[in-house]
Design an enzyme around this catalytic site. Structure first.
Site, PDB file in Angstrom:
ATOM      1  N   ARG A  42     -17.944  34.305 -70.511  1.00  0.00           N
ATOM      2  CA  ARG A  42     -18.611  33.116 -71.010  1.00  0.00           C
ATOM      3  C   ARG A  42     -20.349  33.594 -70.847  1.00  0.00           C
ATOM      4  NH1 ARG A  42     -17.592  27.320 -68.666  1.00  0.00           N
ATOM      5  NH2 ARG A  42     -15.820  27.534 -69.981  1.00  0.00           N
ATOM      6  N   LYS A  66      -3.050  29.545 -65.865  1.00  0.00           N
ATOM      7  CA  LYS A  66      -2.573  29.314 -67.325  1.00  0.00           C
ATOM      8  C   LYS A  66      -1.907  30.554 -67.515  1.00  0.00           C
ATOM      9  CE  LYS A  66      -6.456  28.500 -69.789  1.00  0.00           C
ATOM     10  NZ  LYS A  66      -7.543  28.774 -70.446  1.00  0.00           N
ATOM     11  N   LYS A  78     -12.107  35.769 -65.061  1.00  0.00           N
ATOM     12  CA  LYS A  78     -13.138  35.493 -65.986  1.00  0.00           C
ATOM     13  C   LYS A  78     -14.260  35.952 -65.562  1.00  0.00           C
ATOM     14  CE  LYS A  78     -12.691  31.777 -68.831  1.00  0.00           C
ATOM     15  NZ  LYS A  78     -11.851  31.232 -69.652  1.00  0.00           N
ATOM     16  N   GLY A 181     -16.491  16.640 -78.864  1.00  0.00           N
ATOM     17  CA  GLY A 181     -16.455  18.066 -78.967  1.00  0.00           C
ATOM     18  C   GLY A 181     -16.004  18.653 -80.281  1.00  0.00           C
ATOM     19  N   VAL A 185     -12.443  24.571 -81.283  1.00  0.00           N
ATOM     20  CA  VAL A 185     -11.186  23.925 -81.023  1.00  0.00           C
ATOM     21  C   VAL A 185     -11.084  22.315 -81.467  1.00  0.00           C
ATOM     22  CG1 VAL A 185      -9.772  23.041 -78.887  1.00  0.00           C
ATOM     23  CG2 VAL A 185     -11.041  25.324 -79.076  1.00  0.00           C
TER      24      VAL A 185
END
Ligand code: PPY
Length: 350
Positions: A42, A66, A78, A181, A185
């Site tokens: 990120r 996940k 991450k 959004g 996605v």
């Protein structure tokens, strides 16, 4: 900072201050129990360094659950590249390249891909030095490309199961879905929803997305500040984290929350707030696993597109079904049920 590092339940934190740009780089490895840690990178400005580290920590933990729940042989991690607020884009490739070198030095402890603020083009730069630990490069560079469409497919499949659970049928015909959004996605999700006969509305802060979906396709655009109180059957957060909180949950007028964003709950108590309002919440790290399955499946396991789509659809539907049933049977939140199933898989691993 010190207390954050001390209290985190994860395995390893890698910290780098990138002198030439003033960016902080954090790689958070939550767990390698199921395999090398995997998770996106990120890249964005943060209000302070602690928030950047905290974001990496929370996201790495969610990646662990996940990947455990979607059955991929990877642990969770991450990376966050916290750029200064006045970051000049001409320094972008430099910091990405040095970051790629760091990923390579880790020698396979951490596999990465794109996330908020990074693209397949960025993965190409990171992979110049970081290969073979970089997923999601452009197709031209030999990568699998964007994971957005696969994430959207998983979210769409998950919404069907949530409808089955709440309304007694999977069909989305006539169901009112509000997508927050309309990016890589959310935009792809809108297409899936429209072709299934759902009544789709969306909300987005970017003028370009508003033009694309409101002006070109004729979808109803809900103003950003009204998105939480808009009446719908399914609310689908596909943008920022932390959108489900003590301020927004009381406003919701939906039966289901099911979307692609990571870290949708601002704090753990928000899972109970949703349950108390009778809203079925599809835990984010379960329903948005399609992107991770796509990257790890196509790039590390050689899945074809057809096989990937089958795995994403069936995998996410089966796990969500199990979680909704467990939560109903035990009277616990769906978040707690997901955590229980994930912990079971993690502790069963040798
Ligand atoms: C996510 O699903 O949030 C990811 O970060 C996807 C991912 C999965 C595996 C490697 C890189 C990125």
């Amino acid at each position: 900072m010190e207390s954050l590092l001390k209290e985190w339940k994860g395995e390893t934190t890698i910290v780098r201050y990138d002198q030439p740009t003033g960016a902080w780089v954090f790689i958070a490895i939550f767990s390698t129990r199921l395999g090398p840690a995997a998770g996106g990178t990120r890249m964005r400005p943060y209000s302070d360094v602690q928030s950047a580290l905290q974001d990496a920590f929370r996201l790495a933990e969610a990646m662990t659950y996940k990947l455990a729940l979607c059955g991929m042989s990877f642990g969770g991690g991450k990376a966050v590249i916290a750029i200064p607020p006045d970051f000049d884009p001409k320094f972008r490739s430099g910091v990405l390249s040095r970051y790629g070198e760091l990923v390579h030095q880790l020698g396979g402890l951490f596999y990465t891909g794109s996330d908020v603020g990074t693209s397949s083009n960025d993965m190409d730069i990171i992979a110049e030095k970081g290969s073979p630990y970089v997923f999601g490069r452009t197709l031209t560079a030999g990568g699998a490309g964007s994971s957005g469409p696969a994430t959207a497919l998983g979210v769409f499949s998950g919404i069907q199961i949530a409808c089955q659970h709440v309304f007694g049928e999977r069909s989305l015909t006539g169901r009112r879905v509000l997508v927050q959004g309309a990016g890589s996605v959310g935009g792809a999700l809108i297409e899936y929803l429209r072709s299934s006969g759902a009544e789709v509305k969306f909300s987005d802060a970017e003028e370009a997305s508003i033009c694309q979906f409101r002006d070109d396709i004729g979808l109803q655009c809900v103003p950003v500040e009204e998105v939480y109180s808009e009446e719908c059957d399914i609310f689908s957060p596909c943008a920022l984290g932390g959108v489900l909180n003590s301020r927004t949950i009381p406003q919701l007028k939906c039966r289901v929350v099911a979307g692609g964003a990571n870290n949708q709950l601002a704090e753990p108590e928000d899972a109970a707030r949703l349950k108390d309002r009778g809203i079925l919440y599809a835990p984010d790290y379960v329903i948005n696993a399609g992107g991770a399955m796509f990257l790890a499946g196509v790039e590390a396991q050689g899945w074809t597109k057809e096989h990937m789509e089958k795995e994403v659809t069936e995998g996410i539907q089966n796990v969500l079904q199990k979680i909704f049933e467990l939560a109903a049977k035990k009277g616990i939140t769906t978040e707690a049920a997901a955590r229980q199933v994930a912990e079971k898989r993690l502790s069963a691993a040798i």
